[in-house]
Design a protein around this motif. Structure first.
Motif, mmCIF file in Angstrom:
data_model
loop_
_atom_site.group_PDB
_atom_site.id
_atom_site.type_symbol
_atom_site.label_atom_id
_atom_site.label_comp_id
_atom_site.label_asym_id
_atom_site.label_seq_id
_atom_site.Cartn_x
_atom_site.Cartn_y
_atom_site.Cartn_z
ATOM 1 N N PHE A 81 9.838 16.816 56.709
ATOM 2 C CA PHE A 81 9.852 16.914 55.363
ATOM 3 C C PHE A 81 10.423 15.383 54.685
ATOM 4 C CE2 PHE A 81 12.622 17.611 51.555
ATOM 5 C CZ PHE A 81 11.607 18.240 50.782
ATOM 6 N N GLN A 84 7.633 13.094 54.608
ATOM 7 C CA GLN A 84 6.774 13.270 53.461
ATOM 8 C C GLN A 84 7.181 12.768 52.090
ATOM 9 O OE1 GLN A 84 6.039 17.537 52.872
ATOM 10 N NE2 GLN A 84 4.516 17.539 54.904
ATOM 11 N N ARG A 88 5.585 9.833 49.849
ATOM 12 C CA ARG A 88 5.210 10.108 48.353
ATOM 13 C C ARG A 88 5.833 9.144 47.300
ATOM 14 N NH1 ARG A 88 5.772 16.391 47.241
ATOM 15 N NH2 ARG A 88 6.910 15.442 45.304
ATOM 16 N N LEU A 113 17.250 13.722 46.670
ATOM 17 C CA LEU A 113 16.965 15.177 46.902
ATOM 18 C C LEU A 113 18.449 15.751 46.923
ATOM 19 C CD1 LEU A 113 15.284 17.476 48.609
ATOM 20 C CD2 LEU A 113 15.875 16.439 50.734
ATOM 21 N N LEU B 74 14.886 25.217 54.572
ATOM 22 C CA LEU B 74 14.257 24.642 55.569
ATOM 23 C C LEU B 74 15.284 24.355 56.925
ATOM 24 C CD1 LEU B 74 11.560 23.294 56.385
ATOM 25 C CD2 LEU B 74 12.663 21.270 55.621
ATOM 26 N N LEU B 79 16.889 23.269 50.550
ATOM 27 C CA LEU B 79 16.375 22.157 49.706
ATOM 28 C C LEU B 79 16.283 22.593 48.165
ATOM 29 C CD1 LEU B 79 13.569 21.153 52.001
ATOM 30 C CD2 LEU B 79 16.049 20.027 52.062
ATOM 31 N N HIS B 80 16.610 21.759 47.242
ATOM 32 C CA HIS B 80 16.351 21.985 45.908
ATOM 33 C C HIS B 80 15.072 21.366 45.434
ATOM 34 C CE1 HIS B 80 20.811 23.117 44.825
ATOM 35 N NE2 HIS B 80 20.994 22.768 46.138
ATOM 36 N N ARG B 89 5.361 23.673 50.125
ATOM 37 C CA ARG B 89 5.965 24.096 51.442
ATOM 38 C C ARG B 89 5.872 25.435 51.925
ATOM 39 N NH1 ARG B 89 7.984 20.775 54.374
ATOM 40 N NH2 ARG B 89 7.787 22.149 55.756
#
Lengths: 215, 134
Positions: A81, A84, A88, A113, B74, B79-80, B89
């Motif tokens: 994740f 990714q 991006r 994040l 996850l 995760l926000h 996802r």
């Protein structure tokens, strides 16, 4: 009693677990109608004990791997994740350089994040993750190493593969051992029954002889 | 000694058919398949539940606003994520669960087929002397 060639001389499975022999003819196996059963029976018991021990340790191994695999998979998911996201962001940055404009996509990727993670059982805390190229993987033995994200993914994938293969062989071995256990148990029962029958025949022969004498 | 004799004599009356090595192997295979199926069943059930949860989640997520942030789990943490990202996802997770489900389902089916075959053969030979049901 000559030591039975058991189980060294026999077939093995790929991991070297010896195959149990199937005793089709008890009399032949112990060498004639007056052969000794105590020795072979004891050998059987020993073999069963060995198989039981293997069964126990393999079961444990299987359980350990079944716990471990989801952990590795989760870690791998998270690192993937991150990658990714990173990819991006990279793309968004390039776009920004080229076009000098902020479209919606790049803005979403540029925001740091935020995660809510488990600090302890039932206790959660929020954390913002700065963009990073490296992650730290716990290797066990109190060692943690930093990896570049792609390297971490490769490592985790190979670990996951190894664990899954290992689980597969453990299950295979387990099935094999269970089969051998059944065979040995059946052998024991057969020999035992055969011995009982022999004793009964001997006794009735004795009785018949006695009766003949009396009459 | 006496006990042993009585037991053996009783047993002998029901022990009409000789069990050959082939029979024994078939019985072993049956036991193996049965055990394998048992192991898979739990996992299959778990996966089915997971799939259901993800499907529910998918309908639920469709209803949320696009500019809303959702907490997506996850691994061990949440995760926000902006709603569109979360949908992506979710699709990944759904695909992974579905493929696992299909794989396990195929194995389970294979086990069942093998067991059915063996059942026919073994019952034909041993009749009532053998019991292959749970």
């Amino acid at each position: 009693m000559v030591e039975q060639k058991f189980p060294e001389s026999l077939d093995k499975n790929p991991r070297g677990i010896p195959k149990a022999p199937f005793i089709a003819n008890v009399e032949e196996y112990i060498g004639g109608p007056d052969g000794d059963v105590e020795g072979p029976l004891k050998d059987f018991q020993d073999a069963i004990a060995k198989y039981r021990y293997m069964d126990g340790s393999l079961t444990q191994r299987r359980k350990g791997l079944e716990d471990k695999i989801p952990d590795i998979r989760k870690t791998l998911q998270m690192v993937e994740f991150l990658k990714q996201r990173r990819d991006r962001k990279q793309k968004a940055d390039d776009q920004e350089d080229d076009l000098e404009e902020d479209d919606e996509n790049s803005e979403g990727a540029k925001k740091p994040l935020t995660t809510t993670f488990e600090l302890n059982d039932t206790l959660f805390a929020e954390a913002q993750l700065d963009d990073t190229d490296t992650v730290y993987l716990w290797l066990g033995a109190n060692v943690m190493l930093s990896y570049e994200i792609p390297e971490a993914i490769t490592l985790l994938r190979s670990k996951l593969d190894a664990a899954e293969t290992s689980l597969k062989t453990a299950i295979e071995d387990l099935e094999f051992v269970r089969e051998q256990l059944t065979v040995m148990e059946v052998n024991t029962a057969r020999m035992y029954n055969w011995d009982v029958k022999r004793r009964r025949e001997r006794r009735s022969a004795e009785e018949a002889a006695k009766r003949e004498k009396e009459s | 000694m006496n006990n042993m004799r009585v037991l053996a004599e009783e047993e002998e009356t029901s022990d009409g058919v000789e069990v050959t090595w082939e029979d024994q192997q078939q019985i072993n295979t049956f036991a193996k398949l049965n055990a394998r199926l048992k192991g898979i069943e739990d996992k299959l059930e778990q996966l089915k539940q997971e799939k259901e949860a993800l499907d529910d989640l998918s309908t639920e997520l469709e209803l949320t606003d696009e500019d809303q942030t959702v907490l997506y789990k996850l691994g061990e943490s949440f995760l926000h994520l902006p709603q569109p990202d979360a949908l992506v996802r979710l699709e990944i997770d759904q695909a992974s669960v579905s493929s696992q489900l299909a794989k396990l389902g195929a194995v389970a089916e294979e086990c069942e087929r093998g067991m059915k075959d063996l059942k026919v053969r073994l019952y034909a030979k041993f009749g009532k002397a053998i019991n292959l049901d749970e």
